[in-house]
Scaffold this motif. Structure first.
Motif, short mmCIF file in Angstrom:
data_model
loop_
_atom_site.label_atom_id
_atom_site.label_comp_id
_atom_site.label_asym_id
_atom_site.label_seq_id
_atom_site.Cartn_x
_atom_site.Cartn_y
_atom_site.Cartn_z
N GLU A 76 0.84 -1.20 0.00
CA GLU A 76 0.00 0.00 0.00
C GLU A 76 0.87 1.26 0.00
O GLU A 76 0.56 2.25 -0.68
CB GLU A 76 -0.93 -0.01 1.22
N ASP A 77 1.97 1.22 0.77
CA ASP A 77 2.91 2.35 0.76
C ASP A 77 3.47 2.57 -0.65
O ASP A 77 3.56 3.71 -1.14
CB ASP A 77 4.08 2.08 1.71
N VAL A 78 3.84 1.48 -1.29
CA VAL A 78 4.43 1.56 -2.63
C VAL A 78 3.40 2.08 -3.63
O VAL A 78 3.71 2.93 -4.48
CB VAL A 78 4.95 0.18 -3.07
N ASP A 79 2.18 1.60 -3.55
CA ASP A 79 1.12 2.03 -4.47
C ASP A 79 0.91 3.54 -4.39
O ASP A 79 0.85 4.23 -5.42
CB ASP A 79 -0.17 1.28 -4.14
N GLN A 80 0.85 4.06 -3.19
CA GLN A 80 0.66 5.51 -3.01
C GLN A 80 1.85 6.28 -3.60
O GLN A 80 1.67 7.30 -4.28
CB GLN A 80 0.49 5.83 -1.54
N PHE A 81 3.05 5.79 -3.32
CA PHE A 81 4.25 6.45 -3.80
C PHE A 81 4.32 6.45 -5.33
O PHE A 81 4.67 7.47 -5.95
CB PHE A 81 5.47 5.75 -3.21
N LEU A 82 3.98 5.33 -5.96
CA LEU A 82 4.03 5.26 -7.42
C LEU A 82 3.04 6.22 -8.08
O LEU A 82 3.34 6.82 -9.12
CB LEU A 82 3.75 3.82 -7.88
N HIS A 83 1.90 6.37 -7.48
CA HIS A 83 0.94 7.33 -8.03
C HIS A 83 1.43 8.77 -7.88
O HIS A 83 1.16 9.62 -8.75
CB HIS A 83 -0.43 7.14 -7.37
N GLN A 84 2.17 9.05 -6.82
CA GLN A 84 2.78 10.37 -6.68
C GLN A 84 3.83 10.60 -7.76
O GLN A 84 3.91 11.70 -8.34
CB GLN A 84 3.42 10.51 -5.29
N MET A 85 4.61 9.57 -8.04
CA MET A 85 5.63 9.69 -9.09
C MET A 85 4.98 9.91 -10.45
O MET A 85 5.45 10.74 -11.25
CB MET A 85 6.50 8.43 -9.13
N LYS A 86 3.91 9.18 -10.72
CA LYS A 86 3.23 9.33 -12.01
C LYS A 86 2.63 10.71 -12.15
O LYS A 86 2.67 11.31 -13.26
CB LYS A 86 2.14 8.26 -12.15
N GLN A 87 2.09 11.23 -11.08
CA GLN A 87 1.52 12.59 -11.15
C GLN A 87 2.61 13.63 -11.40
O GLN A 87 2.40 14.59 -12.16
CB GLN A 87 0.79 12.90 -9.84
N ALA A 88 3.79 13.43 -10.80
CA ALA A 88 4.88 14.39 -10.97
C ALA A 88 5.53 14.26 -12.35
O ALA A 88 5.99 15.26 -12.92
CB ALA A 88 5.92 14.18 -9.88
N ARG A 131 8.40 6.85 -18.27
CA ARG A 131 8.17 5.42 -18.06
C ARG A 131 8.58 5.11 -16.62
O ARG A 131 9.76 5.16 -16.28
CB ARG A 131 9.00 4.60 -19.05
N ILE A 132 7.62 4.80 -15.78
CA ILE A 132 7.89 4.64 -14.36
C ILE A 132 8.53 3.29 -14.06
O ILE A 132 9.59 3.20 -13.45
CB ILE A 132 6.61 4.82 -13.53
N THR A 133 7.87 2.18 -14.46
CA THR A 133 8.40 0.86 -14.13
C THR A 133 7.89 -0.19 -15.11
O THR A 133 6.87 0.00 -15.77
CB THR A 133 8.01 0.46 -12.69
N ARG A 134 8.61 -1.29 -15.19
CA ARG A 134 8.17 -2.42 -16.01
C ARG A 134 7.95 -3.66 -15.16
O ARG A 134 7.78 -4.76 -15.67
CB ARG A 134 9.21 -2.73 -17.10
N VAL A 135 7.96 -3.51 -13.83
CA VAL A 135 7.79 -4.67 -12.94
C VAL A 135 6.43 -4.61 -12.25
O VAL A 135 5.96 -3.56 -11.83
CB VAL A 135 8.91 -4.72 -11.87
N GLY A 169 -1.17 3.91 -16.05
CA GLY A 169 0.02 4.36 -16.77
C GLY A 169 1.31 4.26 -15.98
O GLY A 169 2.33 4.82 -16.40
N ILE A 170 1.28 3.58 -14.86
CA ILE A 170 2.49 3.39 -14.05
C ILE A 170 3.32 2.25 -14.62
O ILE A 170 4.54 2.35 -14.74
CB ILE A 170 2.11 3.12 -12.58
N MET A 171 2.65 1.19 -14.96
CA MET A 171 3.31 0.02 -15.57
C MET A 171 3.49 0.30 -17.07
O MET A 171 2.54 0.69 -17.76
CB MET A 171 2.42 -1.21 -15.36
#
Length: 506
Positions: free
Chosen positions: A193-205, A210-214, A268-270
């Motif tokens: 859950e921590d990671v999910d929130q963080f990835l969405h912050q990265m995508k918004q910024a 291309r954020i990640t392929r994993v 759009g994170i993956m």
């Protein structure tokens, strides 16, 4: 011809021993008691196989290795051969089936070691190892790792002597997150859950990056203490004392991970081309084509060789309270071919490597001034070279010959790096697998496994990359398909082998 001669020699030896009690009958070229003493021995050539591409200075370096060991009383030359990594497993299996003659090769549980060992392709070393490599044998005795490389009590491989753990860490480009004002506290990303929130912050910024392929599956496996057997997507839970074999696709975490990965794909994170992308993931990370990924304790502390020195990273250990298995000693192995004509000399060479730092430097780094330089007590590439253009350093398969007591600091690792890796692997929640050293055979279930693997390739991949429309429907259909492919007999046969293995250990 060699195989026929060898069988004939064995038969003759058996007849002589039975008839007159002849001691020390051997089909090899040497006899017990000659370790490091016979300076008049005949020169022989040891043929060694490694994975990867042959570096340009390989011949010159191993000629120097030969000269060095000859001065120490081991009269050998070396024929070093390489097989491309992608072809290595199948090539070794074909060579073994054909009865080819060579002396030593690299292997690992991720390559051909398990099937090669199960088929009797490797020489049993129970008597030869302590006789001809006493220092190396003592090292293994202290580490207790030879059991993992044994089949029916016979030592058939020589594991590396590195101890490490590859539990998951989240790692990200901190130079970019800091620029965007995203600054998670050190160690604060611990759950999915921590990671999910963080990835969405990265995508918004960074909406166009291309954020990640994993996908998320590895983190869910860690959370639930799942142990992948490395055998057709079967595993067990580390907290289960019975080691009950289960199919991965039937576990609750499988559907949870699929749902989270689909969420990342839809948002759009993956990366949309992740399933088809064949480019090396490490290269993408080094070249700034990915901003986030999972990594191990090793690689979050190593110099990752970024193409741009301005890149920086931060990381956080995921689910630090969960248990996770240490990397098997079989991750990197050398083994002696059953048809080797000179196994004693291979072992004498390996024993020298255990105690001779000058020899270790030659084998690992090559010739100073030509293949490596020493700068500030660190091994570096000669001027104008790097890992991709090196004439010797970082040759494929050297990992099985790593010796922590001699390893120098290099462009990737500091001097005490592997000491810290061993310390991390020794933490209470980093544990050895209860089935380390198990060799699962496929003989009784081959036809079922062919169907299972086909379904994994066709239906599991879209799930793991988040590309299915309806997760519940896709996972449910996949589970039923694998049941119809003969899952029950597969699990029953693997469970039988595990139960027998555990019973033999008691």
């Amino acid at each position: 011809m060699e195989t026929i001669q060898r069988k004939a020699a064995l038969l003759l030896c058996a007849v002589l021993a039975a008839g007159i009690g002849l001691p020390g009958c051997s089909t090899h070229s040497e006899h017990p008691g000659t370790y490091g003493t016979d300076t008049q021995e005949q020169e022989v050539t040891l043929k060694l196989y490694f994975p990867g591409d042959k570096k340009s200075a390989m011949g010159e370096v191993w000629s120097a290795v030969s000269s060095h060991v000859k001065e120490k009383g081991l009269n050998v030359k070396f024929d070093i051969r390489f097989i491309p990594l992608g072809d290595f497993k199948e090539k070794m299996l074909v060579m073994a089936a054909s009865g080819d003659t060579w002396d030593m090769n690299f292997d690992g549980d991720w390559l051909s070691f398990n099937p090669m060992a199960a088929k009797g392709a490797y020489l049993a070393l129970n008597e030869l190892l302590p006789q001809y490599a006493p220092n190396l044998f003592a090292r293994y005795q202290g580490q207790g790792t030879l059991g993992a490389a044994s089949v029916n009590g016979q030592i058939v491989g020589l594991p590396w002597t590195i101890k490490m753990n590859q539990r998951q860490f989240a790692q990200w480009r901190s130079d970019l997150t800091e620029k965007a004002g995203i600054n998670p506290a050190p160690g604060s990303l611990q759950t999915i859950e921590d990671v999910d929130q963080f990835l969405h912050q990265m995508k918004q910024a960074y909406p166009n990056e291309r954020i990640t392929r994993v996908g998320a599956r590895a983190v869910y496996e860690l959370r639930d203490e799942w142990v992948d057997l490395g055998f057709h997507h079967l595993g067990f839970y580390l907290h289960d004392p019975k080691v009950t074999v289960k199919a991965m696709e039937q576990q609750p975490f499988y559907k949870e991970a699929a749902a989270m990965t689909k969420k990342w794909y839809d948002d759009g994170i993956m990366n949309r081309d992740a399933m088809m992308d064949k480019e090396d993931g490490a290269a993408q990370w080094r070249n700034g084509k990915a901003l986030f990924g999972w990594n191990s304790h090793e690689w979050i502390h190593a110099n990752q060789g970024f193409s741009d020195p301005s890149y920086a990273t931060q990381s956080s250990q995921l689910y630090p309270d969960r248990k996770f298995i240490n990397r098997t000693p079989l991750a990197n192995v050398v083994a002696i071919n059953q048809n080797s004509r000179h196994p004693e000399r291979v072992l004498r060479f390996l024993d020298m490597l255990e105690t001779d730092k000058a020899l270790y430097d030659l084998v690992q780094y090559g010739i100073e001034g030509k293949t490596y330089m020493i700068r500030n007590d660190r091994v570096v590439y000669p001027e104008g070279m790097k890992n991709t253009t090196s004439n010797y350093m970082e040759w494929g398969g050297q990992w099985a010959l790593w010796k922590p007591q001699f390893m120098r600091a290099n462009p990737a690792y500091d001097q005490d790096f592997w000491t810290k890796e061993a310390e991390f692997a020794s933490l209470p929640n980093n544990v050895d697998s209860p089935v380390d050293g198990l060799f699962i055979t496929e003989d009784n279930i081959k036809s079922f496994l062919v169907k299972r693997d086909q379904a994994i390739e066709e239906f599991d991949k879209p799930i793991i990359f988040g590309m299915v429309k309806d997760v519940d429907k896709a996972v449910g259909s996949y589970i039923e398909l694998q049941k119809s492919n003969g899952l029950d007999p597969v699990i029953a046969d693997v469970q039988r082998q595990i139960d027998a293995f555990l019973a033999a250990k008691k």
